[in-house]
Enzyme design. Structure first.
Site, PDB file in Angstrom:
ATOM      1  N   ASP A 234      48.178  49.803  44.484  1.00 53.49           N
ATOM      2  CA  ASP A 234      48.397  48.562  43.745  1.00 53.49           C
ATOM      3  C   ASP A 234      49.190  47.619  44.659  1.00 53.49           C
ATOM      4  OD1 ASP A 234      48.352  46.609  41.871  1.00 53.49           O
ATOM      5  OD2 ASP A 234      49.039  47.846  40.217  1.00 53.49           O
TER       6      ASP A 234
HETATM    7  C1  NOJ Z   1      48.793  44.195  40.170  1.00 57.74           C
HETATM    8  C2  NOJ Z   1      48.173  44.836  38.983  1.00 57.74           C
HETATM    9  O1  NOJ Z   1      48.931  45.927  38.538  1.00 57.74           O
HETATM   10  C3  NOJ Z   1      46.750  45.290  39.230  1.00 57.74           C
HETATM   11  O2  NOJ Z   1      46.214  45.752  38.036  1.00 57.74           O
HETATM   12  C4  NOJ Z   1      45.946  44.180  39.817  1.00 57.74           C
HETATM   13  O3  NOJ Z   1      44.616  44.563  39.958  1.00 57.74           O
HETATM   14  C5  NOJ Z   1      46.579  43.794  41.131  1.00 57.74           C
HETATM   15  N1  NOJ Z   1      47.914  43.296  40.896  1.00 57.74           N
HETATM   16  C6  NOJ Z   1      45.764  42.744  41.867  1.00 57.74           C
HETATM   17  O4  NOJ Z   1      45.879  41.535  41.263  1.00 57.74           O
END
Ligand code: NOJ
Length: 760
Positions: free
Chosen positions: A292
């Site tokens: 993430d």
């Molecule tokens: C953080 C989020 O937790 C995740 O779900 C998301 O896909 C990413 N950012 C990218 O934006």
């Protein structure tokens, strides 16, 4: 004759399936040969480059990194040190970065372009929690297909969805992004959404790679606070949290994303048990895992890695194949390999996984496959896509209460007051994950209602909900002070026959980083509701929100309540057609509505405890609260219709069975009301005793049944050994012999009950 025909059909069908399998296998072999050839040509830097993902120059969906300016990104793009970008969108923009990767780097390996296409791209569907309330897998799959077609037409090849995190805590803002609290429903929906995004052929122009996230246990954050610590036992992990992830693997999901949280002391990003042991080994998952946003670096803040270099080492060794915005792999991996801290074979494995998905997407055949300006213009916002999201929106609405036959509204001769800031809000229905949508493009409730022209409709805002910007920043301030509009709303309500009050949360009061400590109507809305009730009791409360709310007062006093969540672009049209009865609601809650925040975590598939009921009047020694009942406000699976249904005649074909045998369960469902309607018939089973304690009931099947007034249908389910399996005390998935209760009904408060036994 009939049997012969059936046999021919079965042979043909099997033959077709088999032929398809052979074609797929040949394709896979070809791809893996190509991947091997390419890998052999790559330098270590280029390999690491494939494992590096950068944010684009546009939307930002996480904290901006300190060491990554645009200049560095361009430089790395040109030197083949970037394998993927996120948040670059639109054919023109995607073409620009793809051109650098393909035409300016030594090997010309195309980028994979990722984006959070969570519930629609530009034409926005209901938030995923709302879609889950439809229980309609075909409609949910269709909604993912629509999203994929628009994103693919806009240059994107990869969505960071579906989020399949189970959550039992409505304080957590991201419950809006998942399918609620139940692993069975969550698995079915996760499967459907992957199939919708990816289709049958990933290299088609209207399909994109999906991403199951966040692996794992992100939805179990302590106290519902986003990114917080997670501490859960193996049984919960296996029986509740893993199943939807496993279902996405079964659906062929191409990518996984790990999660920000630590799990029992080890951050998910550096967790080899999750990524290597369970996902890649036990489940045989062939795709790649992306971290993430910044989660590799965050292992330093967690107190798991001493610095960014060690964080990169831990992540790579644990099976995180791609680094999203940590700058960890690009800065440290080469060193780590030379020092012998990370084995080159792990790098090769990660790169092969990434390249395979790029081949499957068709990017090596044509890196600009998804860069078709004409398609971009014709697909985005097309009438078919609008129709699909409208259909999904209607199906997502849940009727929570309807007394005094207030709903559906009469189509003529009624004077209707519409009250609440959300009624004219054209932005909130788009939810918080609507990065590509244009602002204020949802049909508001007021606009939807005004299409029914033969009533008089007047509007008052009542109270302002929030002030300041409503987006990913924290500038939004909930209005707790300015009650000046209440008098006008009350005066309007007094003059009308019916009052439609649209209350709840705006689009950015749920979502990432939007945890809450209360689940009341935010700001002054409760005050407004009670003031209006003083002068006119004919209130239809239209709730607009991204999570369950504690609306006890409304449930006691307001005659009609409709849960509409955040329904996307066609929100107002869907709501109006339900309020006027052109669409008979059939949604059922995918998540329990508590009576009080103190009951959280609250969920229907709880364990009995040793003291589940009061042993004698006035006796205190049982599992309860002294200031609130154990019961929820609205239970999982609950939802009404404008008609009514009767359940009767539950029968089991046998009461004892063995592995390999089946029990056929049937019951009769009758439409006892005056109009046609749909009911979600739900099957639950309880394993009465086992080597580890089992929930009081678990959803094991459901069917959507449509009935004309007065009509009855027999509804059947098959009970098999496989559906009784769980992660047992032996540490394996198995069904244990013994006694089971089986329940059927229109919610988790089931109506019919019987029992059976599994024997050896
Ligand atoms: C953080 C989020 O937790 C995740 O779900 C998301 O896909 C990413 N950012 C990218 O934006």
């Amino acid at each position: 004759m009939k049997q012969v025909l059936i046999l021919i059909y079965v042979i043909c069908f099997w033959g077709k399936l088999h032929a398809q399998e052979t074609v797929d296998n040949v394709k896979q072999t070809e791809i893996s040969q190509k991947v091997e050839v390419l890998l052999a040509k790559m330098t270590l830097k280029e390999k690491i480059g494939q494992m590096n993902q950068y944010n684009g120059f546009w939307n930002v969906t996480g904290p901006a990194p300190t060491n990554g300016g645009a200049a560095i990104k361009y430089e790395h793009l040109k030197s083949g040190q970037v394998g993927s970008m996120l948040n670059v969108r639109g054919v023109a923009e995607v073409r620009k970065v793809q051109k650098i990767a393909v035409e300016e780097t030594r090997l010309g390996i195309p980028l994979i372009i990722g984006f959070d296409v969570i519930h629609g791209y530009k034409t926005i569907s209901p938030i995923p929690l709302a879609e889950a309330a439809s229980w309609d897998l075909a409609a949910i799959k269709k909604s993912a297909e629509v999203a994929a077609s628009e994103a693919a037409a806009s240059g994107i090849n990869w969505t960071f969805a579906p989020m399949v995190d189970i959550s039992r805590d409505a304080r957590w803002g991201r419950v809006m992004e998942g399918a609620g609290e139940d692993p069975y429903l969550g698995s079915k929906i996760g499967y459907a959404r992957v199939k919708g995004f990816q289709g049958d052929d990933l290299s088609k122009k209207n399909t994109i790679a999906a991403c199951a996230k966040h692996f794992a246990a992100y939805g179990f954050a302590e106290s519902g606070r986003d990114y917080n610590t997670v501490d859960v036992g193996m049984a919960t992990l296996q029986n509740t949290i893993f199943p939807p992830f496993k279902a996405t693997v079964d659906a062929g999901v191409k990518t996984f994303m790990n999660s920000f949280n630590e799990l029992n002391g080890i951050p998910a990003t550096g967790n080899a048990f999750l990524q290597r042991e369970i996902l890649k080994k036990e489940w045989g998952y062939k795709g790649f895992v992306v971290s993430d946003w910044g989660s590799i670096n965050e292992m330093v803040a967690h107190g798991y890695a001493k610095d960014k270099e060690q964080a990169s080492e831990l992540a790579a060794n644990a099976g995180s194949d791609m680094d999203m915005e940590s700058y960890g792999y690009v800065n440290h991996l080469e060193k780590l390999i030379h020092k012998g801290k990370v084995d080159i074979r792990l790098i090769d494995d990660a790169v092969k996984r990434i390249l395979t998905v790029k081949y499957e997407l068709g990017l090596f055949d044509d890196p600009y496959l998804y860069c078709d300006e004409k398609l971009e213009k014709s697909v985005i916002g097309s009438p078919e896509n609008q129709a699909a999201v409208l259909d999904m929106a209607k199906k997502s609405i849940v009727l929570l209460k309807n007394e005094k036959a207030l709903l559906p509204l009469n189509k003529k001769g009624q004077k209707i007051a519409v009250i609440g800031a959300l009624a004219q809000d054209k932005n909130s229905p788009l939810g918080s994950w609507r990065l590509a949508a244009d602002d204020n493009t949802a049909i508001s409730v007021l606009e939807g209602l005004k299409n029914y022209k033969e009533n008089t409709i007047t509007y008052a805002k009542g109270v302002v909900l929030t002030e300041g910007k409503t987006d990913f920043t924290l500038e939004t301030k909930i209005n707790e002070d300015d009650a000046s509009g209440i008098a006008e709303a009350v005066a309007l309500a007094a003059k009308n026959d019916v009052v439609i009050m649209v209350l709840g949360e705006n689009g950015f009061q749920s979502g990432e980083g939007r945890s809450r400590t209360t689940l009341d109507l935010p700001g002054l809305q409760q005050k407004l509701l009670e003031a209006v009730y003083e002068v006119n009791k004919n209130i239809v409360l239209v709730l607009m929100n991204g999570r369950p709310l504690t609306i006890n007062w409304a449930d006691e006093n307001v005659p009609a309540i409709v849960e509409t969540w955040h329904l996307g672009t066609q929100s107002g049209n869907a709501i109006a057609s339900v309020l006027y009865g052109d669409y008979n609601p059939s949604g059922k809650l995918p998540m329990t509505f508590p009576k009080s925040v103190g009951q959280i975590p609250i969920y229907y598939n709880y364990k009995s405890t040793g003291r589940p009921t009061i042993p004698a009047p006035n006796m205190v020694f049982w599992s309860h609260y002294i200031d609130e009942s154990n019961e929820p406000l609205y239970e999982f699976g609950y939802g009404l219709s404008y008609t009514s249904f009767r359940y009767s005649n539950l029968k089991l074909s046998k009461s004892t069975f063995k592995n390999g045998e089946k029990i056929i369960l049937s019951c009769t469902l009758t439409n006892t009301g005056k109009i046609e309607g749909k009911e979600v018939v739900q099957l639950y089973i309880q394993d009465k005793f086992a080597s580890i304690t089992r929930p009081v009931k678990e959803l094991k099947g459901f069917k959507i049944i449509s009935l004309k007034p007065g009509e009855s249908k027999e509804v059947g389910f098959i009970i098999e050994e496989e559906m009784l399996q769980f992660y047992s005390a032996k540490g394996i998935w198995e069904a244990e012999e013994g006694d089971f209760n089986v329940f059927v009904g229109g919610s988790s408060n089931t109506i019919l009950e019987s029992e059976f036994e599994l024997v050896d």
